[in-house]
Design an enzyme around this catalytic site. Structure first.
Site, PDB file in Angstrom:
ATOM      1  N   GLY A  49       0.646  -1.325  -0.051  1.00 53.79           N
ATOM      2  CA  GLY A  49       0.093  -0.015  -0.032  1.00 53.79           C
ATOM      3  C   GLY A  49       0.717   1.142   0.030  1.00 53.79           C
ATOM      4  O   GLY A  49       0.485   2.062  -0.560  1.00 53.79           O
ATOM      5  N   ASP A 104       1.072   3.675   4.334  1.00 55.48           N
ATOM      6  CA  ASP A 104      -0.272   4.118   3.603  1.00 55.48           C
ATOM      7  C   ASP A 104      -1.233   4.596   4.647  1.00 55.48           C
ATOM      8  O   ASP A 104      -2.229   5.600   4.489  1.00 55.48           O
ATOM      9  CB  ASP A 104      -0.993   3.440   2.560  1.00 55.48           C
ATOM     10  CG  ASP A 104      -1.086   1.902   3.115  1.00 55.48           C
ATOM     11  OD1 ASP A 104      -0.824   1.738   4.200  1.00 55.48           O
ATOM     12  OD2 ASP A 104      -1.694   1.195   2.489  1.00 55.48           O
ATOM     13  N   ASP A 107      -4.061   2.768  11.206  1.00 55.44           N
ATOM     14  CA  ASP A 107      -5.423   2.480  12.128  1.00 55.44           C
ATOM     15  C   ASP A 107      -5.392   2.060  13.388  1.00 55.44           C
ATOM     16  O   ASP A 107      -4.948   2.788  14.220  1.00 55.44           O
ATOM     17  CB  ASP A 107      -6.522   1.803  11.334  1.00 55.44           C
ATOM     18  CG  ASP A 107      -6.173   0.543  10.417  1.00 55.44           C
ATOM     19  OD1 ASP A 107      -4.996   0.029  10.861  1.00 55.44           O
ATOM     20  OD2 ASP A 107      -6.260   0.152   9.361  1.00 55.44           O
ATOM     21  N   LYS A 135      -6.310   7.142  11.097  1.00 54.72           N
ATOM     22  CA  LYS A 135      -7.652   6.888  12.009  1.00 54.72           C
ATOM     23  C   LYS A 135      -7.306   7.082  13.533  1.00 54.72           C
ATOM     24  O   LYS A 135      -7.318   6.074  14.066  1.00 54.72           O
ATOM     25  CB  LYS A 135      -8.311   5.474  11.490  1.00 54.72           C
ATOM     26  CG  LYS A 135      -8.310   5.165  10.178  1.00 54.72           C
ATOM     27  CD  LYS A 135      -8.811   3.872  10.124  1.00 54.72           C
ATOM     28  CE  LYS A 135      -9.147   3.554   8.511  1.00 54.72           C
ATOM     29  NZ  LYS A 135      -9.866   1.983   8.359  1.00 54.72           N
ATOM     30  N   PHE A 156     -13.470   2.156   6.378  1.00 54.44           N
ATOM     31  CA  PHE A 156     -12.746   1.372   5.292  1.00 54.44           C
ATOM     32  C   PHE A 156     -12.680   2.334   4.095  1.00 54.44           C
ATOM     33  O   PHE A 156     -13.448   2.509   3.332  1.00 54.44           O
ATOM     34  CB  PHE A 156     -13.452  -0.030   5.065  1.00 54.44           C
ATOM     35  CG  PHE A 156     -12.430  -0.883   4.210  1.00 54.44           C
ATOM     36  CD1 PHE A 156     -11.416  -1.323   4.739  1.00 54.44           C
ATOM     37  CD2 PHE A 156     -12.488  -0.947   2.718  1.00 54.44           C
ATOM     38  CE1 PHE A 156     -10.407  -2.364   4.109  1.00 54.44           C
ATOM     39  CE2 PHE A 156     -11.519  -1.788   1.901  1.00 54.44           C
ATOM     40  CZ  PHE A 156     -10.693  -2.388   2.520  1.00 54.44           C
ATOM     41  N   VAL A 157     -11.241   2.516   3.538  1.00 53.46           N
ATOM     42  CA  VAL A 157     -11.161   3.375   2.691  1.00 53.46           C
ATOM     43  C   VAL A 157     -10.178   2.467   1.528  1.00 53.46           C
ATOM     44  O   VAL A 157      -9.452   1.824   1.924  1.00 53.46           O
ATOM     45  CB  VAL A 157     -10.441   4.650   2.808  1.00 53.46           C
ATOM     46  CG1 VAL A 157     -11.476   5.556   3.660  1.00 53.46           C
ATOM     47  CG2 VAL A 157      -9.137   4.530   3.746  1.00 53.46           C
ATOM     48  N   ARG A 169      -5.881   0.415  -5.589  1.00 58.81           N
ATOM     49  CA  ARG A 169      -4.644   1.140  -5.360  1.00 58.81           C
ATOM     50  C   ARG A 169      -4.218   2.179  -6.236  1.00 58.81           C
ATOM     51  O   ARG A 169      -3.745   3.162  -6.052  1.00 58.81           O
ATOM     52  CB  ARG A 169      -3.367  -0.049  -5.009  1.00 58.81           C
ATOM     53  CG  ARG A 169      -3.693  -1.103  -4.013  1.00 58.81           C
ATOM     54  CD  ARG A 169      -2.048  -1.703  -4.004  1.00 58.81           C
ATOM     55  NE  ARG A 169      -2.172  -2.860  -3.256  1.00 58.81           N
ATOM     56  CZ  ARG A 169      -2.303  -3.193  -1.923  1.00 58.81           C
ATOM     57  NH1 ARG A 169      -2.180  -1.749  -1.147  1.00 58.81           N
ATOM     58  NH2 ARG A 169      -2.272  -4.176  -1.242  1.00 58.81           N
TER      59      ARG A 169
END
Length: 181
Positions: A49, A104, A107, A135, A156-157, A169
Protein backbone atom coordinates in the site's frame (compact mmCIF):
# COMPACT_ATOMS: atom_id res chain seq x y z
CA UNK A 1 -23.03 14.32 -7.94
CA UNK A 2 -21.06 11.88 -5.80
CA UNK A 3 -18.72 9.56 -7.63
CA UNK A 4 -19.33 5.89 -6.79
CA UNK A 5 -17.12 3.01 -7.92
CA UNK A 6 -17.39 -0.75 -7.54
CA UNK A 7 -14.55 -3.05 -6.46
CA UNK A 8 -15.37 -6.74 -6.26
CA UNK A 9 -18.69 -6.96 -4.38
CA UNK A 10 -18.52 -3.53 -2.66
CA UNK A 11 -19.32 0.04 -3.64
CA UNK A 12 -17.18 3.00 -2.61
CA UNK A 13 -17.97 6.73 -2.67
CA UNK A 14 -15.53 9.57 -3.29
CA UNK A 15 -14.13 10.72 0.06
CA UNK A 16 -10.88 12.67 -0.45
CA UNK A 17 -10.14 14.22 -3.86
CA UNK A 18 -6.72 14.01 -5.49
CA UNK A 19 -5.95 17.73 -4.96
CA UNK A 20 -6.40 17.44 -1.17
CA UNK A 21 -4.20 14.35 -1.08
CA UNK A 22 -1.48 16.08 -3.13
CA UNK A 23 -1.50 19.04 -0.74
CA UNK A 24 -1.19 16.73 2.27
CA UNK A 25 1.80 15.01 0.64
CA UNK A 26 3.47 18.38 -0.02
CA UNK A 27 2.97 19.31 3.64
CA UNK A 28 4.49 16.04 4.89
CA UNK A 29 7.42 16.38 2.46
CA UNK A 30 8.14 19.91 3.72
CA UNK A 31 8.23 18.63 7.31
CA UNK A 32 10.55 15.76 6.35
CA UNK A 33 12.85 18.09 4.43
CA UNK A 34 13.15 20.29 7.50
CA UNK A 35 13.67 17.44 9.99
CA UNK A 36 16.03 15.25 7.97
CA UNK A 37 18.18 17.70 5.98
CA UNK A 38 21.23 17.34 8.26
CA UNK A 39 20.93 13.65 9.19
CA UNK A 40 18.90 11.66 6.59
CA UNK A 41 17.18 8.42 7.63
CA UNK A 42 16.95 5.05 6.00
CA UNK A 43 13.48 5.11 4.43
CA UNK A 44 11.51 1.92 5.00
CA UNK A 45 8.41 1.57 2.82
CA UNK A 46 5.70 -0.89 3.81
CA UNK A 47 4.45 -2.83 0.82
CA UNK A 48 2.15 -2.94 -1.00
CA UNK A 49 0.00 0.00 0.00
CA UNK A 50 2.59 2.61 0.90
CA UNK A 51 4.40 2.34 -2.44
CA UNK A 52 2.10 4.95 -4.03
CA UNK A 53 2.47 7.43 -1.15
CA UNK A 54 6.23 6.78 -1.03
CA UNK A 55 6.61 7.43 -4.77
CA UNK A 56 4.71 10.72 -4.49
CA UNK A 57 6.62 11.72 -1.35
CA UNK A 58 10.09 10.80 -2.64
CA UNK A 59 9.67 13.12 -5.63
CA UNK A 60 9.53 16.01 -3.15
CA UNK A 61 12.22 14.96 -0.68
CA UNK A 62 15.35 17.10 -0.91
CA UNK A 63 17.84 14.86 0.91
CA UNK A 64 19.67 11.70 -0.12
CA UNK A 65 18.55 8.53 1.58
CA UNK A 66 18.71 4.76 1.29
CA UNK A 67 15.35 3.23 0.43
CA UNK A 68 14.25 -0.23 1.49
CA UNK A 69 10.93 -2.11 1.59
CA UNK A 70 9.25 -4.54 3.95
CA UNK A 71 5.95 -6.35 3.57
CA UNK A 72 3.71 -7.15 6.52
CA UNK A 73 0.04 -8.02 6.38
CA UNK A 74 -2.78 -8.01 8.91
CA UNK A 75 -5.81 -7.36 6.67
CA UNK A 76 -8.33 -9.86 5.42
CA UNK A 77 -11.01 -8.30 3.22
CA UNK A 78 -12.12 -5.08 4.92
CA UNK A 79 -11.02 -6.06 8.44
CA UNK A 80 -7.71 -5.77 10.25
CA UNK A 81 -6.84 -8.96 12.10
CA UNK A 82 -4.58 -9.68 15.08
CA UNK A 83 -2.52 -12.01 12.89
CA UNK A 84 0.54 -10.11 11.59
CA UNK A 85 2.42 -11.91 8.83
CA UNK A 86 5.87 -10.93 7.55
CA UNK A 87 5.84 -11.57 3.83
CA UNK A 88 9.09 -9.78 2.84
CA UNK A 89 11.64 -9.09 5.56
CA UNK A 90 14.06 -6.30 6.33
CA UNK A 91 17.29 -6.54 4.31
CA UNK A 92 19.08 -3.37 5.49
CA UNK A 93 21.35 -2.91 8.49
CA UNK A 94 19.57 -0.41 10.75
CA UNK A 95 21.99 -0.55 13.69
CA UNK A 96 22.58 2.97 15.03
CA UNK A 97 20.59 4.52 12.14
CA UNK A 98 17.60 6.78 11.92
CA UNK A 99 14.69 4.99 10.24
CA UNK A 100 11.63 6.62 8.70
CA UNK A 101 8.75 4.21 8.13
CA UNK A 102 6.46 5.17 5.23
CA UNK A 103 2.90 3.88 5.63
CA UNK A 104 -0.29 4.29 3.62
CA UNK A 105 -2.54 4.14 6.68
CA UNK A 106 -2.27 3.89 10.45
CA UNK A 107 -5.43 2.55 12.01
CA UNK A 108 -5.01 0.11 14.94
CA UNK A 109 -1.23 0.56 14.79
CA UNK A 110 -0.44 -3.17 14.83
CA UNK A 111 1.83 -2.94 11.77
CA UNK A 112 3.57 0.12 13.18
CA UNK A 113 4.10 -1.54 16.58
CA UNK A 114 5.49 -4.68 14.93
CA UNK A 115 7.93 -2.57 12.88
CA UNK A 116 9.05 -0.53 15.89
CA UNK A 117 9.78 -3.73 17.83
CA UNK A 118 11.66 -5.24 14.88
CA UNK A 119 13.72 -2.09 14.25
CA UNK A 120 14.47 -1.55 17.95
CA UNK A 121 15.65 -5.18 18.24
CA UNK A 122 18.01 -4.52 15.33
CA UNK A 123 19.46 -1.44 17.05
CA UNK A 124 17.82 1.47 15.21
CA UNK A 125 18.83 4.76 16.86
CA UNK A 126 15.57 6.55 16.01
CA UNK A 127 12.29 5.33 14.53
CA UNK A 128 9.68 7.68 13.10
CA UNK A 129 6.69 7.17 10.85
CA UNK A 130 5.08 9.15 8.04
CA UNK A 131 1.62 8.08 6.95
CA UNK A 132 -0.69 9.32 4.24
CA UNK A 133 -3.80 8.63 6.33
CA UNK A 134 -4.49 7.96 9.99
CA UNK A 135 -7.59 6.86 11.88
CA UNK A 136 -7.19 8.55 15.29
CA UNK A 137 -10.36 6.91 16.62
CA UNK A 138 -8.98 3.42 15.89
CA UNK A 139 -5.44 4.11 17.13
CA UNK A 140 -4.96 3.07 20.76
CA UNK A 141 -1.16 2.82 21.09
CA UNK A 142 1.20 5.12 22.99
CA UNK A 143 3.65 5.24 20.08
CA UNK A 144 3.82 8.71 18.51
CA UNK A 145 2.77 9.10 14.88
CA UNK A 146 5.18 11.77 13.67
CA UNK A 147 3.94 12.82 10.22
CA UNK A 148 0.29 12.51 9.18
CA UNK A 149 -1.03 13.59 5.81
CA UNK A 150 -4.77 13.35 6.54
CA UNK A 151 -6.71 12.22 9.61
CA UNK A 152 -9.79 10.23 8.63
CA UNK A 153 -12.70 8.61 10.49
CA UNK A 154 -12.65 4.91 11.29
CA UNK A 155 -14.11 3.88 7.90
CA UNK A 156 -12.75 1.45 5.31
CA UNK A 157 -11.07 3.34 2.47
CA UNK A 158 -9.44 2.56 -0.88
CA UNK A 159 -7.34 4.46 -3.38
CA UNK A 160 -3.89 6.04 -3.47
CA UNK A 161 -2.30 2.74 -2.48
CA UNK A 162 -5.09 1.49 -0.22
CA UNK A 163 -6.96 -1.55 -1.50
CA UNK A 164 -9.88 -3.88 -1.09
CA UNK A 165 -8.62 -7.41 -1.78
CA UNK A 166 -6.02 -6.09 -4.21
CA UNK A 167 -8.16 -3.62 -6.13
CA UNK A 168 -8.25 0.16 -5.90
CA UNK A 169 -4.59 0.98 -5.20
CA UNK A 170 -4.28 2.82 -8.53
CA UNK A 171 -7.07 5.32 -7.85
CA UNK A 172 -5.90 8.96 -7.60
CA UNK A 173 -8.67 9.84 -5.11
CA UNK A 174 -9.54 8.09 -1.86
CA UNK A 175 -12.96 6.44 -1.59
CA UNK A 176 -14.78 5.18 1.47
CA UNK A 177 -17.01 2.13 1.72
CA UNK A 178 -20.51 3.08 0.59
CA UNK A 179 -23.34 1.60 2.57
CA UNK A 180 -26.54 1.51 0.55
CA UNK A 181 -29.55 2.76 2.49
Amino acid sequence: MNKIIQLHDKKFILFIPEQEIDQAIRTVAAQLNKDYQEDPPLILVTLNGAIVFAADLLKQIQFSSVLSCIKLSSYQGTQSTDNMKTLIGLNEDVNNKRVLIIEDIVDTGKTYQTLVELLADKGAREIRIATLTMKPDAYKLDLPVHYVGINIPDKFVVGRGLDYDGLGRNLNDIYQLYLDS
